[in-house]
Design a protein around this motif. Structure first.
Motif, PDB file in Angstrom:
ATOM      1  N   LYS A 239      34.442   3.435  -1.077  1.00 25.81           N
ATOM      2  CA  LYS A 239      33.944   2.460  -0.079  1.00 25.81           C
ATOM      3  C   LYS A 239      33.932   3.073   1.333  1.00 25.81           C
ATOM      4  O   LYS A 239      33.227   2.591   2.208  1.00 25.81           O
ATOM      5  CB  LYS A 239      34.861   1.227  -0.052  1.00 25.81           C
ATOM      6  N   GLU A 240      34.751   4.139   1.520  1.00 24.96           N
ATOM      7  CA  GLU A 240      34.858   4.730   2.872  1.00 24.96           C
ATOM      8  C   GLU A 240      33.781   5.790   3.117  1.00 24.96           C
ATOM      9  O   GLU A 240      33.745   6.397   4.171  1.00 24.96           O
ATOM     10  CB  GLU A 240      36.239   5.383   3.021  1.00 24.96           C
ATOM     11  N   LEU A 241      32.913   6.040   2.133  1.00 28.44           N
ATOM     12  CA  LEU A 241      31.938   7.132   2.293  1.00 28.44           C
ATOM     13  C   LEU A 241      31.012   6.911   3.488  1.00 28.44           C
ATOM     14  O   LEU A 241      30.534   5.798   3.722  1.00 28.44           O
ATOM     15  CB  LEU A 241      31.090   7.269   1.008  1.00 28.44           C
ATOM     16  N   ARG A 242      30.850   7.960   4.266  1.00 28.22           N
ATOM     17  CA  ARG A 242      29.874   7.983   5.364  1.00 28.22           C
ATOM     18  C   ARG A 242      29.114   9.300   5.189  1.00 28.22           C
ATOM     19  O   ARG A 242      29.758  10.362   5.195  1.00 28.22           O
ATOM     20  CB  ARG A 242      30.578   8.004   6.729  1.00 28.22           C
ATOM     21  N   GLY A 243      27.786   9.222   4.989  1.00 30.45           N
ATOM     22  CA  GLY A 243      27.077  10.458   4.648  1.00 30.45           C
ATOM     23  C   GLY A 243      26.005  10.839   5.626  1.00 30.45           C
ATOM     24  O   GLY A 243      25.830  10.202   6.674  1.00 30.45           O
ATOM     25  N   ARG A 244      25.278  11.896   5.267  1.00 28.27           N
ATOM     26  CA  ARG A 244      24.125  12.346   6.046  1.00 28.27           C
ATOM     27  C   ARG A 244      22.938  12.466   5.090  1.00 28.27           C
ATOM     28  O   ARG A 244      23.136  12.606   3.871  1.00 28.27           O
ATOM     29  CB  ARG A 244      24.406  13.706   6.692  1.00 28.27           C
ATOM     30  N   GLN A 245      21.772  12.424   5.627  1.00 21.36           N
ATOM     31  CA  GLN A 245      20.556  12.527   4.819  1.00 21.36           C
ATOM     32  C   GLN A 245      19.650  13.594   5.378  1.00 21.36           C
ATOM     33  O   GLN A 245      19.461  13.706   6.594  1.00 21.36           O
ATOM     34  CB  GLN A 245      19.828  11.175   4.813  1.00 21.36           C
ATOM     35  N   ALA A 246      19.068  14.395   4.480  1.00 23.78           N
ATOM     36  CA  ALA A 246      18.076  15.399   4.880  1.00 23.78           C
ATOM     37  C   ALA A 246      16.888  15.242   3.952  1.00 23.78           C
ATOM     38  O   ALA A 246      17.046  15.334   2.725  1.00 23.78           O
ATOM     39  CB  ALA A 246      18.654  16.805   4.759  1.00 23.78           C
ATOM     40  N   ILE A 247      15.722  14.966   4.527  1.00 26.47           N
ATOM     41  CA  ILE A 247      14.504  14.890   3.720  1.00 26.47           C
ATOM     42  C   ILE A 247      13.700  16.163   3.974  1.00 26.47           C
ATOM     43  O   ILE A 247      13.377  16.477   5.123  1.00 26.47           O
ATOM     44  CB  ILE A 247      13.687  13.632   4.056  1.00 26.47           C
ATOM     45  N   LEU A 248      13.441  16.906   2.891  1.00 26.51           N
ATOM     46  CA  LEU A 248      12.742  18.189   3.015  1.00 26.51           C
ATOM     47  C   LEU A 248      11.326  18.065   2.465  1.00 26.51           C
ATOM     48  O   LEU A 248      11.120  17.546   1.371  1.00 26.51           O
ATOM     49  CB  LEU A 248      13.473  19.284   2.217  1.00 26.51           C
ATOM     50  N   GLY A 249      10.373  18.579   3.234  1.00 31.20           N
ATOM     51  CA  GLY A 249       8.989  18.689   2.764  1.00 31.20           C
ATOM     52  C   GLY A 249       8.634  20.159   2.642  1.00 31.20           C
ATOM     53  O   GLY A 249       9.455  21.031   2.963  1.00 31.20           O
ATOM     54  N   PRO A 250       7.405  20.440   2.190  1.00 28.03           N
ATOM     55  CA  PRO A 250       6.987  21.836   1.978  1.00 28.03           C
ATOM     56  C   PRO A 250       7.181  22.707   3.229  1.00 28.03           C
ATOM     57  O   PRO A 250       6.769  22.337   4.322  1.00 28.03           O
ATOM     58  CB  PRO A 250       5.491  21.693   1.647  1.00 28.03           C
ATOM     59  N   GLY A 251       7.889  23.820   3.049  1.00 28.32           N
ATOM     60  CA  GLY A 251       8.131  24.759   4.146  1.00 28.32           C
ATOM     61  C   GLY A 251       9.463  24.555   4.824  1.00 28.32           C
ATOM     62  O   GLY A 251       9.936  25.441   5.555  1.00 28.32           O
ATOM     63  N   ASP A 252      10.095  23.404   4.618  1.00 28.18           N
ATOM     64  CA  ASP A 252      11.404  23.149   5.248  1.00 28.18           C
ATOM     65  C   ASP A 252      12.501  23.940   4.539  1.00 28.18           C
ATOM     66  O   ASP A 252      12.437  24.161   3.322  1.00 28.18           O
ATOM     67  CB  ASP A 252      11.760  21.657   5.162  1.00 28.18           C
ATOM     68  N   VAL A 253      13.505  24.314   5.303  1.00 25.08           N
ATOM     69  CA  VAL A 253      14.677  25.002   4.742  1.00 25.08           C
ATOM     70  C   VAL A 253      15.931  24.254   5.204  1.00 25.08           C
ATOM     71  O   VAL A 253      16.081  23.984   6.391  1.00 25.08           O
ATOM     72  CB  VAL A 253      14.738  26.475   5.220  1.00 25.08           C
ATOM     73  N   LEU A 254      16.792  23.889   4.264  1.00 26.52           N
ATOM     74  CA  LEU A 254      18.056  23.236   4.612  1.00 26.52           C
ATOM     75  C   LEU A 254      19.179  24.266   4.535  1.00 26.52           C
ATOM     76  O   LEU A 254      19.315  24.954   3.502  1.00 26.52           O
ATOM     77  CB  LEU A 254      18.353  22.086   3.629  1.00 26.52           C
ATOM     78  N   TYR A 255      19.946  24.388   5.626  1.00 25.44           N
ATOM     79  CA  TYR A 255      21.201  25.144   5.537  1.00 25.44           C
ATOM     80  C   TYR A 255      22.249  24.176   5.013  1.00 25.44           C
ATOM     81  O   TYR A 255      22.556  23.163   5.650  1.00 25.44           O
ATOM     82  CB  TYR A 255      21.645  25.729   6.881  1.00 25.44           C
TER      83      TYR A 255
END
Ligand SMILES: CC[C@@H](CC(=O)C(=O)O)C(=O)O
Ligand SMILES: [Zn+2]
Length: 331
Positions: A239-255
């Motif tokens: 219940k304590e979870l606090r997250g982040r979101q990353a939406i990647l499209g073509p050409g994007d790179v996530l570290y």
């Protein structure tokens, strides 16, 4: 120069993705030329990078292009009764007698995989190709691969004193497949080529809210919490979870920093996805600095768990021993 993903498309995708019980903040999206990026990577903070051209040479890797150019080698394809592909380590299955693998692993040609996906009917198994890129791929793919932007990514590797590149996983997913939340023990640059992927991320300090399976379990590193149907009785701190979101499209790179929890979804309705990840061994700890980072505490917990399990030569005795050690003494 691969064009950046259109911002209005990204906000459309953000409106389409599933909502869960926890809040999500957006991961920053910056040009790799932004001076802030270097510090974020050094601080092991996730960041979406544009303008890297990391996989510009692979932007034509549609499923069809791959079928026509990757050759007739056999590739690892997982199938699942549901959209979820919960990873398991088959080397650990022997330790859990009643373990039933949630996915079936088959080797098949890329052409056969794509044919099965295109012929798939409602109720058929879901499929996800996940294959380390190696020299069995066809010459056009080798040519594209060798012209990735290795100069840029090797510079990141050196600047951050990472170890060797351990593998590049080629991921070709059906529209809607999900890799449930887990963490990896490697640094990761995740390049999106086709379609859209949504990452849900949690920092390593959320270990206590995600209840990973025991280290000896085939689902080691995977969370026991099912985001679609969280069991708050067994896993109250979810219940304590606090997250982040990353939406990647073509050409994007996530570290994606080592030990960061992530769930990966091929956004439904946006077609098949093609991605390539770049896994690196993390930098060795040069000097212990207190307070320890959450990542270091996770690594420590893993080592203690392994040592106790091995020393006891029993999984059943681990909890009683560790409870005797702390309950009423440290708690
Ligand atoms: C391994 C599959 C997953 C990616 C991931 O978990 C990673 O690159 O660490 C995904 O894209 O579905
Ligand atoms: Zn992962």
């Amino acid at each position: 120069m691969a064009s950046a993903v259109n911002k209005s498309v990204l906000s459309d995708v953000a409106a389409e993705v599933k909502k869960y019980h926890f809040p999500l903040e957006d991961v920053p999206r910056l040009s790799c030329n932004d001076p802030v990026v270097e510090q974020m990577i050094r601080n092991e903070e996730p960041v979406i990078l544009t303008d890297t051209n990391l996989v510009a040479a692979g932007m034509q890797w549609s499923p069809q292009y791959l079928a026509e150019n990757i050759g007739n080698g056999l590739y690892t394809v997982y199938s699942s009764k549901t959209q979820k592909f919960l990873y398991y380590d088959d080397k650990k299955v022997a330790r859990v007698p009643d373990f039933s693998p949630p996915t079936v692993h088959e080797d098949m040609t890329f052409q056969n995989f794509l044919c099965k996906v295109n012929k798939r009917k409602e109720g058929d198994r879901w499929m996800y190709l996940q294959q380390s890129l190696n020299d069995t791929v066809g010459p056009p793919i080798v040519r594209d691969f060798t012209t990735f932007n290795w100069a840029w990514i090797s510079e990141q590797q050196q600047k951050n004193k990472w170890g060797a590149l351990t593998s590049n996983l080629l991921l070709v997913g059906m529209d809607g497949v999900i890799t449930p939340v887990h963490y990896d023990e490697q640094q990761n640059f995740f390049a999106q080529i086709c379609g859209f992927k949504r990452f849900i991320l949690f920092d390593p300090s959320m270990f206590g809210c995600l209840y990973p399976y025991p280290v000896y379990h085939p689902h080691d590193r995977q969370s026991q919490v099912d985001f679609d149907n969280p069991d708050f009785v067994r896993f109250p701190r979810a219940k304590e979870l606090r997250g982040r979101q990353a939406i990647l499209g073509p050409g994007d790179v996530l570290y994606l920093p080592v030990y960061w929890w992530h769930q990966v979804e091929s956004v439904p309705g946006r077609g098949m996805t093609v991605s390539v990840n770049f896994w690196y061994k993390s930098a060795p700890t040069e000097k212990i600095v207190y307070p320890l980072k959450p990542q270091q505490k996770v690594a420590m917990m893993r080592n203690i768990e392994k040592m106790i399990t091995d020393a006891l030569n029993s999984t059943e005795e681990v909890a009683p021993l560790m409870q005797a050690m702390v309950l009423g003494r440290y708690t």
